[in-house]
Every structure is written in structure tokens, then in C-alpha cells.
Design a protein around this motif. Structure first.
Motif, short mmCIF file in Angstrom:
data_model
loop_
_atom_site.label_atom_id
_atom_site.label_comp_id
_atom_site.label_asym_id
_atom_site.label_seq_id
_atom_site.Cartn_x
_atom_site.Cartn_y
_atom_site.Cartn_z
N PHE A 27 0.85 -1.20 0.00
CA PHE A 27 0.00 0.00 0.00
C PHE A 27 0.88 1.25 0.00
CE2 PHE A 27 -1.88 3.51 2.28
CZ PHE A 27 -3.00 3.74 1.50
N TYR A 31 1.17 4.23 -2.71
CA TYR A 31 0.96 5.63 -2.30
C TYR A 31 2.13 6.50 -2.77
CZ TYR A 31 -0.08 9.72 0.47
OH TYR A 31 -0.36 11.01 0.84
N GLN A 57 -6.89 12.79 -1.18
CA GLN A 57 -7.28 11.80 -0.17
C GLN A 57 -8.50 10.99 -0.65
OE1 GLN A 57 -7.92 13.66 3.65
NE2 GLN A 57 -9.34 12.05 4.20
N MET A 61 -8.75 6.94 -1.69
CA MET A 61 -9.69 6.00 -1.06
C MET A 61 -10.55 5.32 -2.13
SD MET A 61 -8.69 5.99 1.90
CE MET A 61 -9.77 4.68 2.44
N ALA B 22 -1.20 11.82 3.64
CA ALA B 22 -0.77 10.44 3.95
C ALA B 22 -1.37 9.99 5.28
CB ALA B 22 0.75 10.37 4.02
N ASP B 24 -4.11 11.11 6.77
CA ASP B 24 -5.57 10.93 6.65
C ASP B 24 -5.93 9.67 5.87
OD1 ASP B 24 -5.79 13.23 8.07
OD2 ASP B 24 -6.39 14.51 6.40
N VAL B 25 -5.17 9.40 4.81
CA VAL B 25 -5.44 8.19 4.02
C VAL B 25 -5.23 6.96 4.90
CG1 VAL B 25 -4.58 6.77 2.11
CG2 VAL B 25 -5.00 9.19 1.75
N ASN B 26 -4.13 6.96 5.68
CA ASN B 26 -3.86 5.82 6.57
C ASN B 26 -4.94 5.65 7.63
OD1 ASN B 26 -1.54 4.28 5.88
ND2 ASN B 26 -0.34 6.14 6.15
N ASN B 28 -8.12 6.59 7.33
CA ASN B 28 -9.31 6.08 6.65
C ASN B 28 -9.19 4.58 6.36
OD1 ASN B 28 -10.49 8.56 6.63
ND2 ASN B 28 -10.00 9.04 4.52
N LEU B 29 -7.98 4.20 5.96
CA LEU B 29 -7.74 2.79 5.67
C LEU B 29 -7.90 1.95 6.94
CD1 LEU B 29 -6.88 1.25 3.10
CD2 LEU B 29 -4.57 1.24 4.00
#
Lengths: 189, 85
Positions: A27, A31, A57, A61, B22, B24-26, B28-29
Motif C-alpha cells: 500500500f 501511495y 485523499q 480511497m 498520507a 488521513d489516508v492511513n 481512513n484505511l
């Protein structure tokens, strides 16, 4: 491991490995490969750092949630950028309350269009290109970016924007013509 | 590298990707993984609840001990076993 991931594995293999293992290593590699380019496209289209960061973001997702739907027909990068452009197009539409960025009223008017070669377009200085792209209509800017920045084929652009290939060819021709005219108007005459 | 790609690089140099993306994405994940774990853990229980509410029983395996299936697959009452000599 990270160097190996950076250089040796193709994007498509990386996706496969992530889907199989759900590992953070893959992942993070995805990224680091795509986030900057996604952000750059969002920033150029939305013209606001905060909105571009939020959009990056959300796009990321969307990519993760739809990763299983990636069929491998196109390159993974093309699929990623297609999602990015469409997400930004939706935001621009909502912001401008414009239903379709690609059915410009002026486009239907029969006007002589000069055939501008790729070479003519690609030799414009970067600083000038930025100004030109910010002055032409959004729809024209997007097709030019898809073609020359993201290396998408006519077929891929057509599929991404849900248009026919002939419509995209015509749109691209008009966009190049408008960019050329803008260049002449601002920097030559 | 053509001028469109150079423009992209220049844009990134001018305003780099904010580190909060980065993070925020983490986050959410992490939330997504938590939700999928919860679903994975409790979904069978929810299904069981619905079955039991509708009068069924998911725990019984096959037919009850006093019933049997004949050669055509119909449920029939079991014949009492003959007494052992």
C-alpha cells in the motif's frame, strides 16, 4: 525491500500483491508512486491547495475501494488518472453549476479550425503553457492534460469521459487550436 | 520529457503534497479495515439471529435424529432399529 518495490515491480504486479496480501508495504509503495501525481493534477485543475489535498485523499480511497475492479485492460496509471480527472471534473461541475464541461455551446458553431501539430504545442515554454492552460475552457484543458501529461490514448480518454472516440478527436483538435490561438494572442502578437 | 510533464513537475516543486494527506489516508484505511473485521466477525451471528427469529435453527446439521431421507431424497420417519440379540 522498498528499493525493490520502487524499481523492480510493475504497477500492475504491485496491485496484485496488495490485493493478495493487503500488506501495508505494498500500500505504501502504491501511495508513494501515485500520490504526488494525483495531487499535482488535482491542484492544477482545482487551483486550491486545501481542496487539492482533500481531493487527493478522496481519490486515493476511491482507488483502494475499487482496486478489485481494475481489470488490467489499461495500464494501472491510466486507470488511476482516469479516476482522478473524473473526480476533479465532478468537483468543477458542482462548483460552477455547469452540467457538462465537454459539450461547449461554442463548439457546435462551425468555425474554421487550424490543424495544430503536436510539435507546435509541445514546443511552447512551460511558463507560457501554464498561463495558456489556465485561460482556455476547463474541458479543453482536461483533454490536453489527459493526452500530453498522462499519455492517455484517444480510446482511453473516450472511455474515461464516456464519449465517442470521434468526439474526443474533435475536442482535442479544437483544444489544440484554442491553445495555439491563445499563445499567438498573448505572446506573439 | 515534454512541456506538459515539466509543468507537472514544476507545480509539485512549487507546492509539495501536504503530509496530512498520507496521515488521513492511513487513518481512513484503518477505519475501513476495522469495519471489515467487525463485519467478518459478526455477520454470521447476524445471519444466525435472523434465522432463529424466523423459527429456524442454523446449528442443527442435516436432518433431526428421528428423521431420515429415503432413496428419492424425501424426509421420512426413521424405522426403529431391530433389537440386538
Amino acid at each position: 525491500m522498498s528499493k525493490f518495490l520502487e524499481n523492480k515491480i510493475s504497477d500492475e504486479e504491485l496491485v496484485k500483491l496488495y490485493l493478495e496480501t493487503q500488506s501495508d508495504v505494498y500500500f505504501n509503495a502504491m501511495y508513494s508512486r501515485f500520490s504526488k501525481k494525483i495531487y499535482s493534477k488535482c491542484l492544477f485543475l482545482l487551483k486550491d491547495q486545501e481542496r487539492a489535498a482533500d481531493a487527493t485523499q478522496d481519490v486515493f480511497m476511491k482507488i483502494i475501494l475499487n482496486l478489485g475492479k481494475f481489470s488490467g485492460k489499461s495500464k494501472f496509471g491510466t486507470w488511476v488518472y482516469s479516476i482522478t480527472y473524473n473526480y476533479c471534473i465532478d468537483l468543477i461541475r458542482k462548483n460552477k453549476k455547469q452540467r457538462n464541461l465537454f459539450d461547449n455551446e461554442l463548439d457546435s458553431i462551425a468555425e474554421p479550425i487550424q490543424d495544430v501539430s503536436d510539435a507546435e504545442l509541445l514546443e511552447i515554454k512551460v511558463s507560457r503553457l501554464k498561463i495558456i492552460l489556465n485561460k482556455i475552457p476547463e474541458g479543453d484543458k482536461i483533454v490536453l492534460l489527459m493526452k500530453y501529461q498522462s499519455d492517455m490514448s484517444i480510446k482511453e480518454i473516450a472511455e474515461s469521459l464516456n464519449k465517442s472516440e470521434s468526439a474526443i478527436k474533435m475536442k482535442l483538435k479544437r483544444a489544440k487550436h484554442k491553445a495555439y490561438l491563445m499563445h499567438q494572442e498573448l505572446f506573439v502578437n | 520529457m515534454n512541456n506538459f510533464k515539466k509543468l507537472e513537475e514544476e507545480e509539485l516543486r512549487g507546492s509539495p503534497l501536504p503530509p496530512r494527506v498520507a496521515r488521513d489516508v492511513n487513518q481512513n484505511l484503518g477505519v475501513l479495515r476495522f469495519i471489515s473485521n467487525i463485519i467478518e466477525l459478526y455477520m454470521p451471528k447476524v445471519a444466525e439471529l435472523f434465522v432463529s427469529l424466523s423459527g429456524g435453527n442454523m446449528n442443527s446439521e442435516g436432518t433431526p435424529p428421528n428423521l431420515d431421507a429415503d432413496e428419492n431424497g424425501y424426509i421420512v420417519k426413521k424405522h426403529p432399529e431391530p433389537p440386538l440379540d
